[in-house]
Structure formats: structure tokens, C-alpha cells
Design a protein around this motif. Structure first.
Motif, PDB file in Angstrom:
ATOM      1  N   LEU A   1      -1.456  12.641   3.714  1.00 42.81           N
ATOM      2  CA  LEU A   1      -0.749  11.544   4.060  1.00 42.81           C
ATOM      3  C   LEU A   1      -0.948  10.811   2.058  1.00 42.81           C
ATOM      4  CD1 LEU A   1      -1.560   9.049   6.639  1.00 42.81           C
ATOM      5  CD2 LEU A   1       0.311  11.062   6.834  1.00 42.81           C
ATOM      6  N   VAL A   2      -2.211  10.978   1.444  1.00 43.73           N
ATOM      7  CA  VAL A   2      -1.933  10.453   0.170  1.00 43.73           C
ATOM      8  C   VAL A   2      -1.368  11.239  -0.719  1.00 43.73           C
ATOM      9  CG1 VAL A   2      -3.499  10.172  -1.373  1.00 43.73           C
ATOM     10  CG2 VAL A   2      -4.077   8.677   0.204  1.00 43.73           C
ATOM     11  N   GLN A   3      -1.606  12.634   0.224  1.00 39.01           N
ATOM     12  CA  GLN A   3      -0.131  13.913  -0.713  1.00 39.01           C
ATOM     13  C   GLN A   3       1.304  13.578  -1.427  1.00 39.01           C
ATOM     14  OE1 GLN A   3      -3.100  17.290   0.360  1.00 39.01           O
ATOM     15  NE2 GLN A   3      -4.608  16.400  -0.567  1.00 39.01           N
ATOM     16  N   GLN A   4       1.191  13.055  -0.198  1.00 38.82           N
ATOM     17  CA  GLN A   4       2.782  12.665  -0.115  1.00 38.82           C
ATOM     18  C   GLN A   4       2.825  10.860  -0.993  1.00 38.82           C
ATOM     19  OE1 GLN A   4       5.164  14.710   0.883  1.00 38.82           O
ATOM     20  NE2 GLN A   4       3.161  15.793   1.144  1.00 38.82           N
ATOM     21  N   LYS A   5       3.863  11.038  -2.251  1.00 44.40           N
ATOM     22  CA  LYS A   5       4.330  10.339  -2.646  1.00 44.40           C
ATOM     23  C   LYS A   5       5.227   9.366  -1.634  1.00 44.40           C
ATOM     24  CE  LYS A   5       5.332   9.974  -8.049  1.00 44.40           C
ATOM     25  NZ  LYS A   5       6.231  10.774  -9.344  1.00 44.40           N
ATOM     26  N   SER A   6       5.030   8.327  -1.835  1.00 40.34           N
ATOM     27  CA  SER A   6       6.517   7.544  -0.724  1.00 40.34           C
ATOM     28  C   SER A   6       6.130   6.056  -1.649  1.00 40.34           C
ATOM     29  CB  SER A   6       5.035   6.873  -0.034  1.00 40.34           C
ATOM     30  OG  SER A   6       3.945   6.550   0.867  1.00 40.34           O
ATOM     31  N   TYR A   7       6.929   5.895  -2.593  1.00 40.64           N
ATOM     32  CA  TYR A   7       7.342   4.315  -2.496  1.00 40.64           C
ATOM     33  C   TYR A   7       8.420   3.631  -1.780  1.00 40.64           C
ATOM     34  CZ  TYR A   7       5.018   6.037  -7.419  1.00 40.64           C
ATOM     35  OH  TYR A   7       4.266   6.628  -8.245  1.00 40.64           O
ATOM     36  N   SER A   8       8.698   2.523  -1.789  1.00 36.93           N
ATOM     37  CA  SER A   8       9.515   2.488  -0.686  1.00 36.93           C
ATOM     38  C   SER A   8      10.808   2.458  -0.699  1.00 36.93           C
ATOM     39  CB  SER A   8       9.221   0.716  -1.035  1.00 36.93           C
ATOM     40  OG  SER A   8       7.538  -0.149  -1.324  1.00 36.93           O
ATOM     41  N   GLY A   9      11.125   2.830   0.094  1.00 39.77           N
ATOM     42  CA  GLY A   9      12.427   3.498   0.336  1.00 39.77           C
ATOM     43  C   GLY A   9      12.786   5.216   0.059  1.00 39.77           C
ATOM     44  N   GLU A  10      11.440   5.333  -0.127  1.00 40.57           N
ATOM     45  CA  GLU A  10      10.955   7.311  -0.371  1.00 40.57           C
ATOM     46  C   GLU A  10       9.671   7.988   0.599  1.00 40.57           C
ATOM     47  OE1 GLU A  10      10.133   7.283  -5.062  1.00 40.57           O
ATOM     48  OE2 GLU A  10      12.125   6.356  -5.081  1.00 40.57           O
ATOM     49  N   GLU A  11      10.034   7.687   1.929  1.00 39.14           N
ATOM     50  CA  GLU A  11       8.588   7.678   2.475  1.00 39.14           C
ATOM     51  C   GLU A  11       9.278   9.198   3.536  1.00 39.14           C
ATOM     52  OE1 GLU A  11      10.917   4.820   2.613  1.00 39.14           O
ATOM     53  OE2 GLU A  11       9.457   3.438   2.112  1.00 39.14           O
TER      54      GLU A  11
ATOM     55  N   GLY B   1      -7.113   7.573  -4.744  1.00 43.06           N
ATOM     56  CA  GLY B   1      -5.394   8.024  -4.849  1.00 43.06           C
ATOM     57  C   GLY B   1      -4.667   6.754  -4.143  1.00 43.06           C
ATOM     58  N   ARG B   2      -3.241   6.507  -4.965  1.00 41.33           N
ATOM     59  CA  ARG B   2      -2.443   5.665  -4.416  1.00 41.33           C
ATOM     60  C   ARG B   2      -2.422   5.723  -3.079  1.00 41.33           C
ATOM     61  NH1 ARG B   2      -2.482   1.885  -6.467  1.00 41.33           N
ATOM     62  NH2 ARG B   2      -1.178   1.596  -8.378  1.00 41.33           N
ATOM     63  N   GLY B   3      -2.514   4.495  -2.863  1.00 39.81           N
ATOM     64  CA  GLY B   3      -2.623   4.103  -0.988  1.00 39.81           C
ATOM     65  C   GLY B   3      -3.269   4.659  -0.132  1.00 39.81           C
ATOM     66  N   THR B   4      -4.371   5.112  -0.766  1.00 40.12           N
ATOM     67  CA  THR B   4      -5.786   5.197   0.632  1.00 40.12           C
ATOM     68  C   THR B   4      -6.253   4.210   0.739  1.00 40.12           C
ATOM     69  OG1 THR B   4      -7.165   4.679  -1.503  1.00 40.12           O
ATOM     70  CG2 THR B   4      -7.307   7.486  -1.188  1.00 40.12           C
ATOM     71  N   SER B   5      -5.989   3.140   0.458  1.00 39.27           N
ATOM     72  CA  SER B   5      -6.741   1.883   0.629  1.00 39.27           C
ATOM     73  C   SER B   5      -5.595   0.810   1.099  1.00 39.27           C
ATOM     74  CB  SER B   5      -7.317   1.356  -0.316  1.00 39.27           C
ATOM     75  OG  SER B   5      -8.678   0.692  -0.059  1.00 39.27           O
ATOM     76  N   ASP B   6      -3.908   1.029   0.580  1.00 38.95           N
ATOM     77  CA  ASP B   6      -3.391   0.215   1.164  1.00 38.95           C
ATOM     78  C   ASP B   6      -2.314   1.233   1.408  1.00 38.95           C
ATOM     79  OD1 ASP B   6      -1.176  -1.785   1.273  1.00 38.95           O
ATOM     80  OD2 ASP B   6      -0.867  -2.382  -0.613  1.00 38.95           O
ATOM     81  N   MET B   7      -2.142   1.913   2.483  1.00 40.25           N
ATOM     82  CA  MET B   7      -2.918   1.704   3.425  1.00 40.25           C
ATOM     83  C   MET B   7      -3.276   2.933   4.468  1.00 40.25           C
ATOM     84  SD  MET B   7      -1.305  -1.123   5.916  1.00 40.25           S
ATOM     85  CE  MET B   7      -2.407  -0.762   7.548  1.00 40.25           C
TER      86      MET B   7
END
Ligand code: ZN
Length: 393
Positions: A16-26, A99-105
Motif C-alpha cells: 500500500l505504501v509503494q502506491q503513492k496516493s496523494y489526495s485525489g490520486e488514490e 515511508g509516507r503513509g506508514t503511520s498515517d495510515m
């Protein structure tokens, strides 16, 4: 939890973390989650108009519906070169996934998915009720707006918010509103300012007076803070022009029971008084309106008003979960979140019994070198399993 299940949750979190997913790009993370849910025995996996993904497992007997809510968007990485490990590689070092999003969430989303799958396998679905795991979009800019679509479709009896809590139980939070104050003047050449009305001077007075307001107070949640966060004038830059417009934004933290009307009332009262004193003053207060694009192509919009909520420690559902977690060897504290979550919608707007329970420390969210500890990740998976045992009876 056995080794195989530990590896399952760790590996899903990494994917899941390997998929970059900024808001609107999930969309990437939605595909990975959808594929995994189907492989892991979910009965149904759907994606709604905003692009939220919802996996469902139904018990053989009728009963309550639990919804596990985890947002799948993240805040952006701004200084990628300063990260010790690459922010979208989900590398494991010293017992932590970085990674980005590991903790959040995404850690919590992986844990919810794995816990639901294991519970269904172990019980052979011979339980009362239904389990829903929702990967929610657009939380980082719009707490609770995309969630409205989910609760409308699922109609859950209980909601578990997986935001970081270090395995403690969170039974409330302050809400949040963005209030926009605007002054309207009259433009003219700044060589002859007396011919116009300077909207920024007018705003200066307004700001000073708003600062004298006494914040509302709640014995548990604290103060209904009202803080100026930005200011903007027009035209900008104002090359030799007296500005005709000024806009100030306030962050207002909301307490339980505060409404759109009750929050604006004291501000409007002050503004009315100021306008009565100064016939040249034109000023207006309102809620900021947000509008964003979803990965499905649809738009999501709403006023930035996300209510606060609070349940009682002694409420039956809180105690049922609390006791079950203790039975399993955990020692949760029952407290409140310090930030705003999708609980604003579920508990604050829809009145659904809601609590927060997640891995990791809340201050790791949005940081450089964000990580989740493997130990927290596997433990929270056991906790979610316990929640199902406690509430699906
Ligand atoms: Zn979050």
C-alpha cells in the motif's frame, strides 16, 4: 499471531505504501487493496463515486455491522532528498517500515484488512453481523466528507477509526472549521487614498476585535480555539492601488454540540456592531468551501465544518471492547484524539457509535522519515480481531 499472519500484514502494508496516493490520486492503492481483499476472502469489494473502496465480509447470522475506516490518501512528500530511506519504497530497517503513509495510515488499513480476513477464516464466517473495511479518499483535506458516502451505503452500527493511537482507545476529538472573513473596500490610486476605501485597514480593525472573543470551553476537549491562519488582499501585488478586498482565514476548533449557526453567531454579532459604528465597513463571515477532484473523475465538495464528538468511557460498546483488549493482554488507555478525523462525520454528524484505535504515535503523521513499527502493526491487527470478537455477537 503466527508468523504467516505477521508476514501477511507487513507485506500488505508495504504494497500500500509503494502506491503513492496523494489526495485525489488514490487509484493505484485502490487497485492493490481491491486485489488483496478479493484474494483474502472478502465477499464483496466495491468502489463508490468518490473512489472510496469498501470490502465486506458477511457472517452467517444476522447482527450488527462494524465499519473499519482508514483513509488511503497521504499528505505530499515535499523534501524527498532529505528522507533517510526513499519515501515510497516501504523498506524495513530496525523493525520499522519507513515511508509516507506508514503511520498515517496505510499500516492501519493493512491491519484491518488482514484482521477481517483472519476472523472470517477462523470462524468459518459463523458469526453474527457484517464486517466492512473502508479505504477512504480525500481525508487529508476534507475530514469526513467522503465518509458521508460510505455511511450512507453501509449504515454501520459501529465505526472504528484506525488513526494512530498507540493501541489506546480514543472516544472523542475536537472538530474543526475554517472560517473566512472578508472585507470589501473601494479601489483608487494610492496617491489619493482618500478617494477609496482600504479593505486591509478595515480588516485590521476587524481582526483586532475578533481577537477579544472568549473561546468556548469543554471540560474534556478544552478550548474552541479561533486562530488567524492566513490573510490575502486584492489586487495582489497592489502596484499603487488601494486594495479593494481582503480575506482572512481562521482555524476554529469545534467542541461537542457546536453547530454551524452557533459558531458564527458571536462573530456576526461583533461584525454587525462594527458596521453600525462605521458606515464604510463592509464585512462578511462564512465557512470556507472546499472543492476537489476525485480519482474517479467526480468532484467532491463541501463546507469546511467538521463537528467534534465524544462518547462516555462507560458506554457499553466502549467497555465491551476495552475488556476484550485487556483479556488479550493489551493495556489501552481511554482518551481523545488531539486532531480531526473521519469520526467528525460518523460520530459528529451521523451519531454512529465510534471509537479510534490505531498503531503508531500520532506525532509521526506528516513527518520526514515517517514509519510504523512492525510490533505496533502486528499488535493492532490482533486488537482489530478482538474488536470483532467483542462486537459481533
Ligand atoms: Zn490520518
Amino acid at each position: 499471531m503466527d508468523k504467516e499472519r505477521e508476514e501477511q500484514v507487513i507485506s500488505l502494508c508495504q504494497k500500500l505504501v509503494q502506491q503513492k496516493s496523494y489526495s485525489g490520486e488514490e487509484s493505484g492503492v485502490v487497485s492493490v487493496l481491491s486485489e488483496n481483499m478479493k484474494q483474502m476472502g472478502f465477499d464483496e469489494v466495491t468502489v463508490d463515486k468518490y473512489g472510496n473502496i469498501i470490502g465486506c465480509i458477511k457472517g452467517k447470522r444476522p447482527g450488527k455491522k462494524i465499519l473499519f475506516d482508514g483513509h488511503i490518501d497521504t499528505v505530499p512528500v515535499t523534501e524527498e532528498t532529505e528522507w533517510t530511506y526513499p519515501p515510497f519504497a516501504a523498506e524495513i530497517h530496525d523493525g520499522k517500515i519507513y515511508g509516507r503513509g506508514t503511520s498515517d495510515m496505510k499500516g492501519a488499513v493493512a491491519a484491518m484488512t488482514c484482521a477481517a480476513s483472519s476472523y472470517a477464516k477462523d470462524t468459518d464466517k459463523d458469526f453474527a453481523g457484517e464486517i466492512y473495511v473502508a479505504g477512504v479518499v480525500h481525508e487529508e483535506c476534507f475530514e469526513g466528507v467522503a465518509a458521508r458516502e460510505i455511511s450512507k451505503n453501509v449504515r454501520p452500527d459501529y465505526v472504528v477509526i484506525g488513526e494512530a493511537s498507540e493501541l489506546n482507545l480514543k472516544i472523542g476529538q475536537r472538530g474543526r472549521a475554517e472560517i473566512v472573513v472578508e472585507t470589501f473596500g473601494k479601489p483608487c490610486h494610492s496617491a489619493n487614498p482618500e478617494k477609496g476605501i482600504n479593505a486591509v485597514y478595515k480588516m485590521a480593525k476587524v481582526i483586532e476585535v475578533i481577537r477579544t472573543l472568549t473561546p468556548t470551553h469543554h471540560p474534556v476537549l478544552g478550548d474552541g480555539i479561533l486562530e488567524l491562519t492566513d490573510i490575502k488582499s486584492a489586487p495582489y501585488p497592489g502596484a499603487s492601488v488601494v486594495p479593494e478586498y481582503c480575506r482572512a482565514t481562521y482555524d476554529r476548533r469545534l467542541l461537542v454540540g457546536e453547530t454551524k449557526e452557533s459558531v458564527l453567531a458571536p462573530i456576526n454579532e461583533l461584525l454587525e456592531k462594527l458596521m453600525a459604528e462605521d458606515p464604510q465597513l463592509k464585512v462578511k463571515a462564512s465557512y470556507a468551501l472546499g472543492k476537489e477532484k476525485c480519482h474517479t473523475g467526480n468532484e467532491i465538495e463541501g463546507e469546511r465544518f467538521f463537528p467534534g464528538w465524544l462518547y462516555d468511557k462507560d458506554d457499553e460498546f466502549v467497555q465491551d471492547v476495552y475488556k476484550k483488549l485487556q483479556e488479550k493482554g493489551f493495556t489501552p488507555e481511554i482518551t481523545q484524539y488531539n486532531f480531526c478525523t473521519n469520526g467528525s462525520h460518523y460520530a459528529g454528524e451521523a451519531g454512529i457509535k465510534t471509537f479510534g484505535l490505531g498503531p503508531s504515535k500520532e506525532n509521526l503523521a506528516h513527518t520526514l522519515n515517517e514509519y510504523v513499527e512492525l510490533d505496533q502493526l502486528t499488535k493492532v491487527t490482533e486488537c482489530y480481531y478482538g474488536v470483532m470478537e467483542a462486537l459481533l455477537k
